[in-house]
Scaffold this motif. Structure first.
Motif, PDB file in Angstrom:
ATOM      1  N   HIS A   7       3.229   0.266  15.659  1.00 54.49           N
ATOM      2  CA  HIS A   7       3.437  -0.999  15.677  1.00 54.49           C
ATOM      3  C   HIS A   7       4.845  -1.427  15.916  1.00 54.49           C
ATOM      4  O   HIS A   7       5.169  -2.514  16.316  1.00 54.49           O
ATOM      5  N   LEU A  11       5.833  -4.300  18.392  1.00 50.13           N
ATOM      6  CA  LEU A  11       6.594  -5.466  17.936  1.00 50.13           C
ATOM      7  C   LEU A  11       7.919  -5.605  18.815  1.00 50.13           C
ATOM      8  O   LEU A  11       8.070  -6.623  19.484  1.00 50.13           O
ATOM      9  N   GLU A  12       8.463  -4.467  19.319  1.00 52.90           N
ATOM     10  CA  GLU A  12       9.968  -4.456  20.139  1.00 52.90           C
ATOM     11  C   GLU A  12       9.442  -5.006  21.247  1.00 52.90           C
ATOM     12  O   GLU A  12      10.109  -5.883  22.068  1.00 52.90           O
ATOM     13  N   ASN A 186       6.431 -12.010  14.444  1.00 48.97           N
ATOM     14  CA  ASN A 186       5.314 -10.993  13.817  1.00 48.97           C
ATOM     15  C   ASN A 186       6.094  -9.922  13.249  1.00 48.97           C
ATOM     16  O   ASN A 186       5.110  -8.985  12.815  1.00 48.97           O
ATOM     17  N   TRP A 187       7.348  -9.913  12.868  1.00 51.34           N
ATOM     18  CA  TRP A 187       7.830  -8.880  12.132  1.00 51.34           C
ATOM     19  C   TRP A 187       7.765  -9.086  10.426  1.00 51.34           C
ATOM     20  O   TRP A 187       8.018 -10.276  10.256  1.00 51.34           O
ATOM     21  N   THR A 188       7.807  -8.149   9.962  1.00 55.38           N
ATOM     22  CA  THR A 188       7.626  -8.334   8.266  1.00 55.38           C
ATOM     23  C   THR A 188       9.182  -7.876   7.924  1.00 55.38           C
ATOM     24  O   THR A 188       9.795  -7.087   8.571  1.00 55.38           O
ATOM     25  N   LEU A 190       9.606  -5.415   6.035  1.00 58.28           N
ATOM     26  CA  LEU A 190       9.569  -3.835   5.995  1.00 58.28           C
ATOM     27  C   LEU A 190       9.847  -3.216   7.569  1.00 58.28           C
ATOM     28  O   LEU A 190      10.645  -2.626   7.747  1.00 58.28           O
ATOM     29  N   ASP A 191       9.216  -4.228   8.378  1.00 64.06           N
ATOM     30  CA  ASP A 191       9.646  -3.914   9.944  1.00 64.06           C
ATOM     31  C   ASP A 191      11.126  -3.902  10.466  1.00 64.06           C
ATOM     32  O   ASP A 191      11.551  -3.052  10.962  1.00 64.06           O
ATOM     33  N   GLN A 194      12.882  -1.063   8.701  1.00 62.43           N
ATOM     34  CA  GLN A 194      12.653   0.124   9.337  1.00 62.43           C
ATOM     35  C   GLN A 194      13.283   0.208  10.672  1.00 62.43           C
ATOM     36  O   GLN A 194      13.801   1.371  11.425  1.00 62.43           O
ATOM     37  N   GLN A 197      16.853   0.914  10.809  1.00 58.39           N
ATOM     38  CA  GLN A 197      17.059   2.434  10.403  1.00 58.39           C
ATOM     39  C   GLN A 197      17.118   3.136  11.471  1.00 58.39           C
ATOM     40  O   GLN A 197      17.858   4.103  11.934  1.00 58.39           O
ATOM     41  N   ILE A 267      15.053   0.126   1.344  1.00 52.38           N
ATOM     42  CA  ILE A 267      14.029   0.156   1.692  1.00 52.38           C
ATOM     43  C   ILE A 267      12.931   0.322   0.483  1.00 52.38           C
ATOM     44  O   ILE A 267      12.101  -0.178   0.218  1.00 52.38           O
TER      45      ILE A 267
ATOM     46  N   ILE B  19      10.918   8.539  -0.455  1.00 53.63           N
ATOM     47  CA  ILE B  19      10.913   7.389   0.807  1.00 53.63           C
ATOM     48  C   ILE B  19      10.503   7.915   2.063  1.00 53.63           C
ATOM     49  O   ILE B  19      10.445   7.058   2.890  1.00 53.63           O
ATOM     50  N   LEU B  23       8.432   6.805   4.895  1.00 51.78           N
ATOM     51  CA  LEU B  23       8.836   5.740   6.178  1.00 51.78           C
ATOM     52  C   LEU B  23       8.255   6.569   7.304  1.00 51.78           C
ATOM     53  O   LEU B  23       7.953   6.025   8.317  1.00 51.78           O
ATOM     54  N   LYS B  29       2.269   4.550  12.065  1.00 50.05           N
ATOM     55  CA  LYS B  29       1.195   3.387  11.727  1.00 50.05           C
ATOM     56  C   LYS B  29       0.854   2.770  12.998  1.00 50.05           C
ATOM     57  O   LYS B  29       1.759   2.271  13.866  1.00 50.05           O
ATOM     58  N   THR B  30      -0.380   2.521  13.358  1.00 54.99           N
ATOM     59  CA  THR B  30      -0.531   1.501  14.657  1.00 54.99           C
ATOM     60  C   THR B  30      -0.912   0.239  14.028  1.00 54.99           C
ATOM     61  O   THR B  30      -0.722  -0.065  12.883  1.00 54.99           O
ATOM     62  N   MET B  31      -1.304  -0.609  15.130  1.00 56.06           N
ATOM     63  CA  MET B  31      -1.234  -2.110  14.592  1.00 56.06           C
ATOM     64  C   MET B  31      -2.798  -2.587  15.098  1.00 56.06           C
ATOM     65  O   MET B  31      -3.282  -2.173  16.146  1.00 56.06           O
ATOM     66  N   PHE B 105       0.415 -11.142   7.661  1.00 56.28           N
ATOM     67  CA  PHE B 105       0.603  -9.657   7.966  1.00 56.28           C
ATOM     68  C   PHE B 105       0.250  -8.919   6.559  1.00 56.28           C
ATOM     69  O   PHE B 105       0.721  -9.323   5.389  1.00 56.28           O
ATOM     70  N   LYS B 112      -0.790  -1.441  10.346  1.00 58.73           N
ATOM     71  CA  LYS B 112      -0.175  -2.601  10.015  1.00 58.73           C
ATOM     72  C   LYS B 112      -1.129  -3.716  10.718  1.00 58.73           C
ATOM     73  O   LYS B 112      -1.896  -3.517  11.866  1.00 58.73           O
ATOM     74  N   ILE B 114      -2.071  -7.808  11.556  1.00 66.85           N
ATOM     75  CA  ILE B 114      -1.779  -9.316  11.836  1.00 66.85           C
ATOM     76  C   ILE B 114      -2.965 -10.015  11.943  1.00 66.85           C
ATOM     77  O   ILE B 114      -4.119  -9.863  12.773  1.00 66.85           O
TER      78      ILE B 114
END
Lengths: 301, 642
Positions: A7, A11-12, A186-188, A190-191, A194, A197, A267, B19, B23, B29-31, B105, B112, B114
Motif C-alpha cells: 500500500h 500511495l507513493e 489518501n495517506w493516513t 500511520l502511512d 511508516q 521510517q 509509532i 512494534i 510494522l 499489506k496490500t490495498m 480509510f 489497508k 480506502i
C-alpha cells in the motif's frame, strides 16, 4: 520480479503522479512547506518525482513568527538539501500590529496564516499550491478533491467541486483562479510515520520525547520555547518528558507526555493511543462544529 | 451492539509486544479500494462508521464528540449514530444526507482500505461514477425490508459500467426483519435474476446489520443459517484487480520530460501496464518510432525492472521524439492510434452536452480538442432501456461517436477478453469556457473510417497558392446581433478588397442556409453545426489562399473559439460588430425582432437565446460611433496591416 505492490508503494506512486501532473499543467506552482511531518513527506515525494532534477518549484513557508525554534532550523536545512528556493512570507500588517496568540486568539491564525497565505500567493502570482493535508485528518477534508479550486479571492466552494475520475485531474482554470493540490490526500497518519521510517526522512526533533519546559494551560501542555511567552501568576515552567504529535505555533500546540524517543516508539504510541491527532491543536476548537470547513471556505489551507 | 460507554478497542497485541515486527507486517499489506452504494436510508454511512469503529479507527475524542452529536442531532435516539462519523460537511449534516464523494480509510491486520462513500439519490449518478472509477470492489446495500429497488439496479449498472468486477450484495438491516432467512434468500434470488441481465454473473451476498454489527466484522449468532464470510473477511481476502495490470504489455504515458542538463533526458510517468527492463524494445506512440530502454531511474537508485503501478523515469538509447502525451509501450504491442471513436459518456454538468461543440478531452496525459455527435442512444439507468436522445443532460449516460482534432494513443476501456484499460480508455471532457469537468467517458473502439481515411499530401502548398495571389489568407469573422450591420459592413469590406485586387469571398449567414446548411434549424445544436460547417469551408478557402469574410450571428464563444482553432495561427480575425440590442431591434431591417417579440420566432438571439459577447476580439466596431463606410475602412486597414 513483478509482485503485488504494497500500500505504501501504491500511495507513493500516486502522489508522485499527482505532483508531476501539476508541474506539467500549471504555470507557476509552489509547495507550501509547514515543516511538519506531513510536509516532510510531501517534500520527499517531490524530490522523488523529479530526480535527478531538483523539484522545479520553490518552497513557501507562511511564517507566523511563533513557530518552534527547532522548526526554523530544519526548514532552512531541508530547503538547502533539496536544492530548492525557500520563500518565507510574513504578513506585514500582522507584524506591525503585533498580532500574537496570547492576546488575539483566533485573529492570530486568521491574520498570520489565512491572510498571510493569500497575500503570499497573490504577491508571487502562484496559480497552484501544494499542501500536505490528508483526508483522514478531519471530516471536511475527507470530501475535498485532490485538485481543489479556489476563486480569485481564494474561497472554496464545497458544493461546486470538479468530479475526479480515475487518475485524471483537470487543471484548467481562469486567470486569477488558483488550485490547491493535496498529493497525500489518501495517506493516513500511520502511512506517514511508516514512510518516514522506511525512507529515513529527517523530521523536527520535537516529535521525539525529551525533557522540555512546559506549563499547563486550559488542559494543554504548552512548551515555553522562548522568552516571549508571558507566564501567568503562579505559572512556573517545569521540565517534563514530552513530545508533539503535530507542530504549529508553539503557544497553540499541546504536547503529550511521552517516553517515545525513537520512530518505532512514536509509532507504537500513536497506534496505542486513543485520541486523534488534531486534538492537540487549539485552532480547531475555535468555532465548534464545522469550524475547519468554515476556515477553508475563507481561504485557510 | 457494543456498549458505547466502554468501547472495545481490538488493539493488535503485536503493537504492544513487538512494534518493529508489527510494522514489518503492516508494511507488506496490500490495498483495496471499494465503494459503498445504496439509497438514502439504506444505512451506508452507518455501515462505514461501523467498519471504522470495529477496526478501531475511531479515537476516544472522536467518540466523545460522536456521543454528544448522536444525542444532539442523531437519528438513533440514545444510541450511537455512526453515520455522524462519516457525514462530513456542515451543509449535509443539516440536511441529514451525504451530498458528495467522501473518502475514508481504515486498516486491518491484512489490508489497508480506502472507501469511497457515494450518495445514493437520483441526481447524483456523477458522484457514484466518480467514486467507482478508482474502486476494485462495490458494496451494494439493500434494505432487507425493501428488497431490490430501482436504485439497486442503477448502482449495479453503474458499477458494472466502470468495470468493477467484485460485487458484494450487503443485505442490510437484517435486525429489522428478525434475521429472517427466507427474506434474505428472496432478495438474493431477485438480485441474481436482475444482475444476470446486465452481465454481472458473480457476486457475494452477505446478510448484515450495520447498526447492530451483525456479520460486519464478527460472525453473528443471529444468522446461524448463514455460513459465508463476514463483510470484513471478504474485503480482506478478495483478489485485488490491480494485479491484473501486471499481465498486460508494458505501457507508460509520459507526464513530463526530465532534463536537468544536456546529458540527461528522461521520461517520467506512472506505468499503467506490464513490466519494463533496461534493454527492452519500446515504441513511442503516436509517433511510432522505436527505441530501447537504457535505464530506469529513481531517487532510490536505478531499477533492474519496474512494473505497473510504479512512478518512474525512463531513459532511452536514441534521441527519439517523445514528450508529454506520448505513450512509451512494448514495441510489439503498442496501443492503438485514432481520431474517431465510439464511447460511452456520462454527463456531469448542469449545462447539457452540445453535440458539435468543441470540448477539451483528457485521456492519460493527452489533452486534445474533441466534439461529440448527437448520442446514438441514452441509457435509462433504472431500466437499462436504450432511449432516443438528442443530447445528454446532467447524470445522463449515452453512447456517442466522438472526433478528436488529432490522433491519440488509446485502448478500449474494456477489451473483448474482459481486460480493463482504465488509463488509456477512460477520459474526461472539459468545457473550454468554464473549465469545468462536464463529462467522463469510456472508449469502445476506433471507428473504421478514421483508420481508412488518410490525409492526401498536396504538392501545391497553401503557401504557394497564397503567394501567387500576393496576399495573406485570413478569415474575417464578423459576429454580432441580428441587424447589427454585419452583412452591410462585410459587403463594403469585400468591395474595397476587390478594388485593391485582393481575392476574397463572402460567406453570408442567410445565403449559406439556403444551400450548404439548409437542413439545419435554429436550436443550439444546429447553430453549432452551422458554424462548424462554415468554419470548415472558410478554412478550405484559406488553404486556397483567399481572404474569407463571414457574416454570422455566431452567438456562442465556444464555437467562435472552435473556428479560431481550425484556422492557422494568426489567420482568424474576430470582428465584433457591436450594436446595442435596443438599436438593432429599432432598425429591425428584416422584421425579425417583431416576430420574436410576438413569440412567432423561437430561439432568437438577444430575445430568448443568449449572445455571448467576445472577450478579446481582434477588432471591435462600435456602430453607434462610426458609419458603415468608416467601419469598412478600419477593417481593411487592419487586414492589410496598414
Amino acid at each position: 520480479m513483478a509482485r503485488a505492490l504494497t500500500h505504501l508503494e501504491r500511495l507513493e506512486a500516486e502522489s508522485i503522479h499527482i505532483i508531476r501532473e501539476v508541474v506539467a499543467e500549471t504555470d507557476n506552482p509552489v509547495m507550501l512547506y509547514s515543516v511538519g511531518k506531513d510536509s516532510a513527506v510531501m517534500l520527499h515525494l517531490a524530490k522523488k518525482a523529479f530526480y535527478p532534477s531538483p523539484p522545479p518549484f520553490p518552497l513557501l513557508h507562511v511564517d507566523t513568527t511563533w513557530k518552534f525554534k527547532a522548526m526554523y532550523d530544519l526548514r532552512d536545512k531541508a530547503a538547502k538539501d533539496a536544492g530548492m528556493e525557500l520563500l518565507v512570507y510574513q504578513n506585514e500588517e500582522a507584524k506591525e500590529r503585533g498580532i500574537n496568540p496570547f492576546d488575539h486568539g483566533p485573529l492570530h491564525t486568521d491574520m498570520w496564516k489565512t491572510e498571510g497565505l493569500k497575500q503570499a500567493l497573490n504577491l508571487y502570482n502562484f496559480d497552484a499550491a501544494f499542501g500536505g493535508a490528508r483526508r483522514d485528518e478531519e471530516k471536511s477534508r475527507a470530501k475535498e478533491r485532490v485538485f481543489s479550486f479556489r476563486s480569485a479571492s481564494h474561497g472554496w466552494d464545497p458544493k461546486n467541486q470538479r468530479p475526479e475520475l480515475w487518475n485524471l485531474y483537470n487543471a484548467k482554470k481562469a486567470k486569477g483562479e488558483s488550485i490547491r493540490i493535496f498529493p497525500i490526500s489518501n495517506w493516513t497518519e500511520l502511512d506517514i510515520w511508516q514512510y518516514i521510517q522506511l525512507n529515513k526522512i529527517e523530521i523536527v526533533p520535537l516529535y521525539f520525547s525529551a525533557p522540555r519546559p512546559v506549563v499547563e494551560r486550559d488542559g494543554l501542555l504548552i512548551m515555553v520555547d522562548d522568552e516571549r511567552m508571558p507566564l501567568k501568576d503562579g505559572e512556573v515552567p517545569e521540565m517534563r518528558s514530552i513530545r508533539f504529535r503535530t507542530l504549529g505555533c508553539y503557544p497553540l500546540t499541546g504536547a503529550v507526555e511521552s517516553e517515545a524517543a525513537t520512530l518505532s516508539e512514536v509509532i507504537q504510541e500513536m497506534l496505542l493511543t486513543t485520541t486523534s491527532e488534531r486534538q492537540g491543536r487549539a485552532i480547531d476548537k475555535d468555532a465548534g462544529d464545522g469550524s475547519m470547513e468554515k476556515k477553508k471556505q475563507e481561504g485557510y489551507f | 451492539m457494543n456498549d458505547v460507554q466502554n468501547p472495545i478497542y481490538k488493539t493488535d497485541a503485536l503493537i504492544a509486544e513487538d512494534i518493529d515486527k508489527y510494522l514489518d507486517a503492516h508494511q507488506h499489506k496490500t490495498m483495496l479500494r471499494f465503494i459503498t452504494c445504496g439509497s438514502v436510508d439504506d444505512g451506508k454511512s452507518t455501515l462505514i462508521g461501523r467498519l471504522l469503529y470495529d477496526s478501531k479507527m475511531i479515537f476516544e475524542d472522536q467518540l466523545e464528540a460522536l456521543q454528544a452529536d448522536s444525542k444532539r442531532v442523531g437519528t438513533q435516539g440514545q444510541e450511537i449514530d455512526f453515520a455522524l462519523l462519516v457525514d462530513g460537511l456542515a451543509a449535509e449534516r443539516e440536511q441529514g444526507i451525504t451530498i458528495d464523494v467522501a473518502y475514508r480509510f481504515f486498516t486491518t491486520e491484512k489490508r489497508k482500505f480506502i472507501v469511497a462513500d457515494t450518495p445514493g439519490h437520483e441526481q447524483y449518478t456523477r458522484n457514484m461514477v466518480t467514486g467507482a472509477s478508482t474502486a476494485d470492489l462495490a458494496v451494494i446495500l439493500i434494505d432487507a425490508r425493501k428488497g431490490v429497488l430501482v436504485q439497486t439496479r442503477r448502482h449495479s449498472y453503474l458499477a458494472q459500467l466502470v468495470g468493477i468486477r467484485n460485487i458484494v450484495l450487503a443485505v442490510n438491516k437484517m435486525d429489522l426483519v428478525d434475521y429472517d432467512q427466507s427474506a434474505y434468500l428472496d432478495i438474493v434470488q431477485d438480485y441474481r435474476e436482475f444482475a444476470a441481465q446486465i452481465g454481472i454473473t458473480d457476486f457475494t451476498a452477505i446478510p448484515i446489520s450495520g447498526f447492530k454489527g451483525d456479520n460486519v466484522t464478527d460472525r453473528s449468532a443471529n444468522t446461524p443459517w448463514y455460513d459465508g464470510p463476514t463483510l470484513m473477511e471478504h474485503l480482506e481476502s478478495v483478489e485485488v484487480s490491480a494485479d491484473a495490470d501486471l499481465a498486460k504489455p508494458f505501457r507508460m504515458p509520459v507526464q513530463w520530460v526530465n532534463r536537468p542538463n544536456l546529458d540527461f533526458r528522461g521520461f517520467s510517468g506512472l506505468i499503467s501496464g506490464g513490466t519494463v527492463k533496461p534493454g527492452d524494445a519500446v515504441r513511442i506512440v503516436p509517433s511510432g518510432k522505436t527505441s530501447t530502454v537504457k535505464s530506469i531511474v529513481t531517487f532510490d537508485g536505478d531499477l533492474t525492472e519496474a512494473q505497473a503501478g510504479q512512478s518512474v523515469t525512463i531513459t532511452l538509447d536514441d534521441e527519439v521524439d517523445c514528450s508529454r502525451g506520448s505513450v512509451i509501450a512494448a514495441a510489439d504491442s503498442p496501443p492503438q492510434v485514432a481520431d474517431q471513436f465510439e464511447a460511452t459518456v456520462v454527463w456531469m454538468a448542469d449545462e447539457a452536452l452540445l453535440p458539435g461543440r468543441s470540448y477539451w478531452l483528457k485521456l492519460a496525459t493527452q489533452t486534445v480538442s474533441a466534439s461529440l455527435q448527437a448520442p446514438k442512444y441514452a441509457v435509462d439507468v433504472n431500466t437499462m432501456e436504450h432511449l432516443a436522445a438528442k443530447t445528454l443532460d446532467l447524470n445522463a449516460i449515452g453512447v456517442a461517436e466522438l472526433v478528436t482534432d488529432k490522433p491519440i494513443a488509446f485502448l478500449p476501456y474494456k477489451d473483448e477478453d474482459g481486460t480493463l484499460n482504465k488509463t488509456l480508455g477512460g477520459f474526461i471532457l472539459i468545457d473550454k469556457i468554464t473549465n469545468q469537468t462536464v463529462g467522463a467517458g469510456m472508449l469502445h473502439f476506433a471507428l473504421r473510417r478514421s483508420q481508412n481515411v488518410h490525409w492526401q499530401a498536396l504538392d501545391i502548398t497553401r503557401e504557394a497558392r497564397a503567394g501567387m495571389k500576393n496576399q495573406e489568407p485570413k478569415v474575417l469573422w464578423f459576429t454580432g446581433l441580428s441587424g447589427s450591420g454585419k452583412s452591410t459592413i462585410a459587403n463594403l469590406v469585400e468591395k474595397r478588397l476587390h478594388r485593391m485586387n485582393r481575392h476574397s469571398f463572402l460567406l453570408d449567414g442567410d445565403n449559406v442556409r439556403h444551400g450548404l446548411n439548409k437542413d439545419l434549424g435554429f436550436t443550439d445544436t444546429d447553430r453549432i453545426e452551422n458554424i462548424r460547417r462554415v468554419g470548415e469551408v472558410a478554412r478550405l478557402m484559406t488553404d486556397a489562399g483567399l481572404i474569407v469574410v463571414t457574416a454570422f450571428i455566431s452567438p456562442f464563444r465556444a464555437e467562435r473559439e472552435m473556428v479560431r482553432q481550425m484556422c492557422a495561427e494568426g489567420e482568424f480575425v474576430e470582428v465584433f460588430i457591436d450594436t446595442p440590442l435596443s438599436v438593432a431591434e429599432e432598425r429591425d431591417v428584416k422584421g425579425l425582432y417583431k416576430k420574436a417579440r410576438a413569440g412567432d420566432l423561437k430561439n432568437f438571439t438577444g430575445i430568448d437565446s443568449p449572445y455571448e459577447v467576445p472577450e478579446a476580439p481582434e477588432l471591435r466596431i462600435d456602430t453607434t460611433k462610426m458609419t458603415a463606410e468608416e467601419a469598412a475602412d478600419r477593417i481593411v486597414e487592419y487586414v492589410l496591416g496598414w
